[in-house]
Motif scaffolding. Sequence first.
Motif, short mmCIF file in Angstrom:
data_model
loop_
_atom_site.label_atom_id
_atom_site.label_comp_id
_atom_site.label_asym_id
_atom_site.label_seq_id
_atom_site.Cartn_x
_atom_site.Cartn_y
_atom_site.Cartn_z
N ARG A 23 0.64 -1.08 -0.15
CA ARG A 23 -0.12 -0.06 -0.11
C ARG A 23 0.91 1.32 -0.01
N VAL A 24 0.26 2.22 -0.74
CA VAL A 24 0.99 3.41 -0.75
C VAL A 24 -0.06 4.42 -0.70
N THR A 25 0.10 5.71 -0.32
CA THR A 25 -0.68 7.10 -0.16
C THR A 25 -0.57 7.70 -1.45
N THR B 159 -5.33 5.77 0.40
CA THR B 159 -4.50 4.43 0.41
C THR B 159 -4.99 3.42 -0.72
N PHE C 185 -3.42 0.20 -3.42
CA PHE C 185 -2.50 -0.93 -3.49
C PHE C 185 -1.82 -1.03 -4.87
N GLU D 67 6.72 8.65 2.45
CA GLU D 67 6.20 7.38 3.18
C GLU D 67 6.56 5.97 2.50
#
Lengths: 274, 467
Positions: free
Chosen positions: A226-228, A233, A235, A252
């Motif tokens: 997961r990544v913002t 959020t 995937f 992040e």
Amino acid sequence: MYRILKKEDLNPSVCYLEISSPQIAKAAQPGQFIILRITEKGERIPLTIHGFDEPEDTISIIVQKAGKTTDQLCSLNAGDGLLDLAGPLGKPSLAVKEKRVLFIAGGVGAAEAYPIARAIKQERGEVAVILGAKSAEDLILEKQLRALTSKVYVSTDDGSYGRKGFVTDLLSEILLKDKSFDLIYAIGPLAMMAAVSNLSRHYKVKTLVSLNSIMLDGTGMCGSCRVTVGNETKFACVDGPEFDGHLVDFDELMKRQARFKKKECRSRKLAGKK
Amino acid sequence: MKEQNPQERINNFNEVALGYTPEQAILEAKRCLGCKNAGCIQGCPVEIDIPGFIAEIKKGSFDKAYQVLKEKNNLPAVCGRVCPQETQCEKACVLAKKGKPIAVGSLERFVADWAISHGVSERPEQKFKELERNTQYAIGNTKKIAIIGSGPAGLTAAADLAKTGYQVIIFESLHAVGGVLRYGIPEFRLPKEIVDTEVGYIEKLGVKMEVNAVIGRIKTIDQLRVEGFKAFFIATGAGLPYFLGIKGENLNGVYSANEFLTRVNLMNAYRFPDYDTPVNIGRKVAVIGAGNVALDSARVSRRLGAGEVTIVYRRSESEMPARFEEIKHAREEGIKFELLTSPIKIYGYENGWVRAMRCLRNRLAEPDASGRRRPVAIPDSEFDFDCDLVVVAVGQGPNPLLLSTIPELKLNKRGNIEADPEGRTSVPDIFAGGDIVTGAATVIEAMGMGKRAARAIDNYLTKLINC
């Protein structure tokens, strides 16, 4: 067992593998990836599909030695096999629909840029490429990319070939002169993609990045990748791997990519490497 | 039933419950009254002839008991371990009224294990062998059915359809079959060897299994139709982890339960570095949620060496969805419970790792749509909970990967497939069952749907051939 049909060392730390996989070769599109496992005790790792039509029943990948599994992959030879190969995964590239695309490919990022650039050419679009690497011997696919376009710009960190410096230096020079690109497509190390996105935001050019975050199943089941993106959020495996570079929280993501670093080092050391 | 001592078992992944001896099994079986209108059968989603197999145990005919069991249940060694018998067959047992129902689950497990250790489970039953010889099988055999997903629903439907005479192929996206039985349920509750044995039996029935096959990506349903598949059973499970949507959930050290358990169970991260897949473990672990998945995550953390493990749950103990036995086992293993507590934020250090959770205390109000009392936050009850690893186990939803490639398939507003109790969907040749229809539920409920869908698919294909 998925048989390796051809193996070539592109440089001391990067290898090219052709693997027999008729089904994936038939289904794959530019921008997608596979997940493989070499042995029963091995981990599942995602790798971009570099080629999927030469010859028909195979796919090819380009691998950089970066840990135990990638070291192992580069030590395999034609005739050896992989235990598992799943794919194609991820969404096909959105870039192929654009008319004028500037690629920024760092290191093995060129492996993914090439099939997308070629697809754009086939659709009669125009491409330009900034190719970056640490040093001359780390550059890959330069010849192939030059065959697609006369606009290939090279930079190396140490100045051993092309311009000395970072890809962003070349990028700002190009963007100062030419603002007609529909899209910038950056693929390479996270720090590079972050730097490119920062720069292109300033020039207001749409930018796609391709994220290869830590994955397990690759089908949206575990949420490891997961990544913002724009405060949401996502995937990387199923919503990506491509995202709007101007919206990705790179800070992040870089921290997240280091989550297993200690264990990865231990694994690599135990396998007899540095 | 004998169990591994809690002090020992927190240091290993071996099974907790050790099973009956033959003497114990016979003794327990003798308590069965053999009711004519057996409530236990109605309590069983896969309709096992429970008094029937228990009667055989009484006589010491374990082989026959196994045949009776296997008639309806394709995965008895699994069910004997993970079914919530206390809310199903055992709840309906006449003796339950007197306080102690027959231990149906333990007996089922005993018979299945006995069959495995005596090589009996290797033999497809007599009925199937007869089937192989008759002509109907030969006709049916020309019809291909695709099952997508190899969890309990998919395996059950596949086995029943193979027994009816169809050519069945299971497509599994991971490299090993079993679905949640393999990636979700830990070794100490369901050894993978048991899953292998039961899957091996289903393969012997003629079911083909294709692993690494991500349907929706490598092939669409339309392409499978072109390849000659006449019916489809979608059993892709609850393959999308839910998060709480609170700040800090992407910090290092926050896992979905799916990721945490998949690393450990499917990829054997508990045997790192012998196995390559890593998993990090904390000094102080917080598991959010109180279902079986949460309890599994907590107990896995314990075994990986976490100093302190706490279940953080927003309601009280009586609303916890986990099985009573799991809660008991967790308590014995030193798992703590922070009840009536909701995390509202996760804090991290500068380097991106988890440091603590900010939580609120709740009180319970009137029941909500789920029938359980609703948690309501108590004003000014905020407090910080120290932890360096968080596992989010608050449920899973339907994975859209395959469903987004079948636009004509009707979904409900939660994104689950709309299907009737027999598994029929809005597309005539597509059937569905298990968690992809119901949302996260139990192994046995998924198996029940697999069974009913197999019947519905047979009906559908029989009609197809007749007109």
